[in-house]
Design a protein around this motif. Sequence first.
Motif, PDB file in Angstrom:
ATOM      1  N   GLY A 178       2.325   1.705  -3.346  1.00  0.00           N
ATOM      2  CA  GLY A 178       1.322   2.251  -4.259  1.00  0.00           C
ATOM      3  C   GLY A 178       1.181   3.756  -4.110  1.00  0.00           C
ATOM      4  O   GLY A 178       1.021   4.478  -5.092  1.00  0.00           O
ATOM      5  N   ASP A 179       1.234   4.251  -2.862  1.00  0.00           N
ATOM      6  CA  ASP A 179       1.204   5.701  -2.641  1.00  0.00           C
ATOM      7  C   ASP A 179       2.409   6.383  -3.284  1.00  0.00           C
ATOM      8  O   ASP A 179       2.312   7.512  -3.764  1.00  0.00           O
ATOM      9  CB  ASP A 179       1.213   6.001  -1.136  1.00  0.00           C
ATOM     10  N   ARG A 186      -0.762   3.429  -7.683  1.00  0.00           N
ATOM     11  CA  ARG A 186      -1.578   2.317  -7.182  1.00  0.00           C
ATOM     12  C   ARG A 186      -1.972   1.351  -8.281  1.00  0.00           C
ATOM     13  O   ARG A 186      -1.997   0.136  -8.068  1.00  0.00           O
ATOM     14  CB  ARG A 186      -2.816   2.881  -6.488  1.00  0.00           C
ATOM     15  N   THR A 187      -2.291   1.848  -9.465  1.00  0.00           N
ATOM     16  CA  THR A 187      -2.666   0.923 -10.532  1.00  0.00           C
ATOM     17  C   THR A 187      -1.470   0.090 -10.982  1.00  0.00           C
ATOM     18  O   THR A 187      -1.633  -1.071 -11.366  1.00  0.00           O
ATOM     19  CB  THR A 187      -3.250   1.679 -11.740  1.00  0.00           C
ATOM     20  N   TYR A 213      -1.288  -2.651  -8.499  1.00  0.00           N
ATOM     21  CA  TYR A 213      -2.454  -3.519  -8.669  1.00  0.00           C
ATOM     22  C   TYR A 213      -2.285  -4.427  -9.890  1.00  0.00           C
ATOM     23  O   TYR A 213      -2.529  -5.639  -9.824  1.00  0.00           O
ATOM     24  CB  TYR A 213      -3.704  -2.655  -8.807  1.00  0.00           C
ATOM     25  N   ILE A 246      -7.790   2.653  -5.029  1.00  0.00           N
ATOM     26  CA  ILE A 246      -8.110   3.032  -6.414  1.00  0.00           C
ATOM     27  C   ILE A 246      -9.574   3.449  -6.523  1.00  0.00           C
ATOM     28  O   ILE A 246      -9.910   4.464  -7.163  1.00  0.00           O
ATOM     29  CB  ILE A 246      -7.787   1.865  -7.374  1.00  0.00           C
ATOM     30  N   ASN A 259      -4.263  -2.106  -2.820  1.00  0.00           N
ATOM     31  CA  ASN A 259      -4.500  -0.965  -3.699  1.00  0.00           C
ATOM     32  C   ASN A 259      -5.901  -0.887  -4.284  1.00  0.00           C
ATOM     33  O   ASN A 259      -6.287   0.163  -4.794  1.00  0.00           O
ATOM     34  CB  ASN A 259      -3.472  -0.998  -4.840  1.00  0.00           C
ATOM     35  N   GLY A 261      -3.392   4.445   0.079  1.00  0.00           N
ATOM     36  CA  GLY A 261      -2.806   3.131  -0.119  1.00  0.00           C
ATOM     37  C   GLY A 261      -2.347   2.510   1.185  1.00  0.00           C
ATOM     38  O   GLY A 261      -2.705   1.374   1.519  1.00  0.00           O
ATOM     39  N   ASP A 276      -4.262   5.661 -13.230  1.00  0.00           N
ATOM     40  CA  ASP A 276      -3.983   6.131 -11.878  1.00  0.00           C
ATOM     41  C   ASP A 276      -4.481   7.559 -11.722  1.00  0.00           C
ATOM     42  O   ASP A 276      -4.018   8.466 -12.411  1.00  0.00           O
ATOM     43  CB  ASP A 276      -2.473   6.071 -11.607  1.00  0.00           C
ATOM     44  N   ARG A 325       0.515  10.847  -5.883  1.00  0.00           N
ATOM     45  CA  ARG A 325       1.738  10.125  -5.543  1.00  0.00           C
ATOM     46  C   ARG A 325       2.574  10.968  -4.582  1.00  0.00           C
ATOM     47  O   ARG A 325       2.649  12.186  -4.709  1.00  0.00           O
ATOM     48  CB  ARG A 325       2.556   9.807  -6.795  1.00  0.00           C
ATOM     49  N   GLY A 361       0.822  -1.206   0.000  1.00  0.00           N
ATOM     50  CA  GLY A 361       0.000   0.000   0.000  1.00  0.00           C
ATOM     51  C   GLY A 361       0.855   1.254   0.000  1.00  0.00           C
ATOM     52  O   GLY A 361       0.573   2.220  -0.720  1.00  0.00           O
TER      53      GLY A 361
END
Length: 604
Positions: free
Chosen positions: A50-51, A55-56, A59, A108, A104, A389, A172, A176, A47
């Motif tokens: 992903g941040d 995230r995508t 994922y 999302i 994620n 995330g 996404d 970020r 998580g």
Amino acid sequence: MSIMLIALPDIFRGIGVDPLQPGNTSLLLWLIMSYLVVTAVLVVSFGRLGDMYGRTRMYNLGFAVFTVFSVLLSVTWQHGTAGALWLIAMRVLQGVGGAMLMANSNAILTDAFPARQRGLALGLNQVAGITGSFVGLVLGGLLGPVNWRLVFLVSGPFGVFGTAWAYLKLRDTGIRTPARPDWWGNLTFAAGLIALLAGITYGIQPYGGHTMGWSNPAVLTAMGGGGVLLLAVFCVVETKVAAPMFRLGLFRIRAFTAGNLASLLASLGRGGLMFLLVIWLQGIWLPRHGYGFTETPLWAGIYMLPLTLGFLVAGPVSGWASDRFGARAFATGGMLLAAASFGALQALPVDFGYPGFALILLLNGIGMGLFAAPNRAAIMNSLPPDQRGVGAGISTTFQNSAMVLSIGIFFSLMITGLAGALPRALTTGLTAQGVPAADAAKVAALPPVGVLFASLLGYNPVRTLLGPRVLDHLPPGHAAYLTGREFFPRLISQPFSDGLAVAFGFAIAACLIAAVASLLRGGRYVHDDGRARHPADGTAAVAPAAAVAAAPSPVAVAGTPGSPATKDPAASTGPGGATTGPAPAARTDPPSPPASPPPPSRSP
């Protein structure tokens, strides 16, 4: 998980593992628990990644990893212990992909939907997952008897399609936050949680002359000196590093803390339920009602469908309603209904009538569905956008860790209940059929956990334990009765009932405490993600381009933890310091920025 759980008898027969042999209990436990342990350990880290990196991206990678190792689960050519170890290793690596997906997916969806639609979106997402479990229950029962490898291969086409679809369609939209990985935080958290959860797994296995291993020095060291101590070190580390993996400051948000506490307790209450139901149906009820042991996996899945149906109905409805009225009433009511359904299960006889059993499962599914989507939406709404995330990962870690702990607690309570009555029941039942007292005593010494897993696998252990030496000297009718589908299920019914009463009592207590935690979450709370601004002149909020403000319903809008909240001028202070009051109407602008700022609309 559901497809494998239902097909466990066929998987163990396929690789030639006898669950009653010493050491094989550990193989069965790790085949079940390894996926949950890995996802619980890694989901916060993924998580956070992903941040940081998108995230995508995480994922999509998770979908691919999950699919590859789903297929590799089916390709082992080994048998016995070696084959079981291969399956466990592939489950561990499959769990890596699962952790990327779990960490994620909710973030999302939260990025993609405004606050007024997140409950419904998350509810539909959970419906998709529950539908997969529903299909898995049936497919596991259908495919397992044909060939156990098909149980894992069937995931391949779905995984390939999902991976391709995710790479082509997902974009996404989150924020970020570039940062350096928190290596010490990741290391201490993973080591501590692995030690704790491994200790729980080994704690329910026999040790020395004891029915369980809670007095095993290795278990005590892993859980105390390893698990708890390392997690304490992790908490200290997270207060010292510049970019921590686990944002402890998020727990200052009341809605986040209360929601996660309720989720943890709900998972404790329901985590072992599926295992108990499978044992109850496959090992006792179905054989007593004329089903052969080879048929019980499929019919156990079919008979548990009301549980899934209740969740399917309640999930999206409660999510939609919580978008308008808040999560507290639905989540709290769901836990109260779940507690009542556990009480009804506790009151059922072991040899129950199915219509009443189905109604109770339906109500339990409705209760869990009423809780799940609103609670998850409330947690995600409370998070700053750049922390969704890691926040979703924290929530999933609580949930999955609680499920492992729940399985340990449920099995421990069941084993405690069995240990008191099972040896006498076995000795009396076997000697009544002409088995010599010495041989009956050997069978009665079988560890209760072995009986539990024999029931989980739909397996009559009497033939194996007595062997041809004893059975060939019994009258043919007695030998046939002992090895048929009636004797063993009837024999363990009363000891099993004693264990069930204790286990369901624990589930009732956990759900009631979860209801209290949910009730204390305060009013509806939505974190200010910068999508809406409140001008000083009292005019309504104007959404910037490509953004949607919160719904026109009472919400609380908070700033980042430790900073002042952004408040609607018309709002008043509500419970827990949250601001409540009518939020201004939302407005969606086109994706491209306008040539000049749009004029503010007047307050209603």
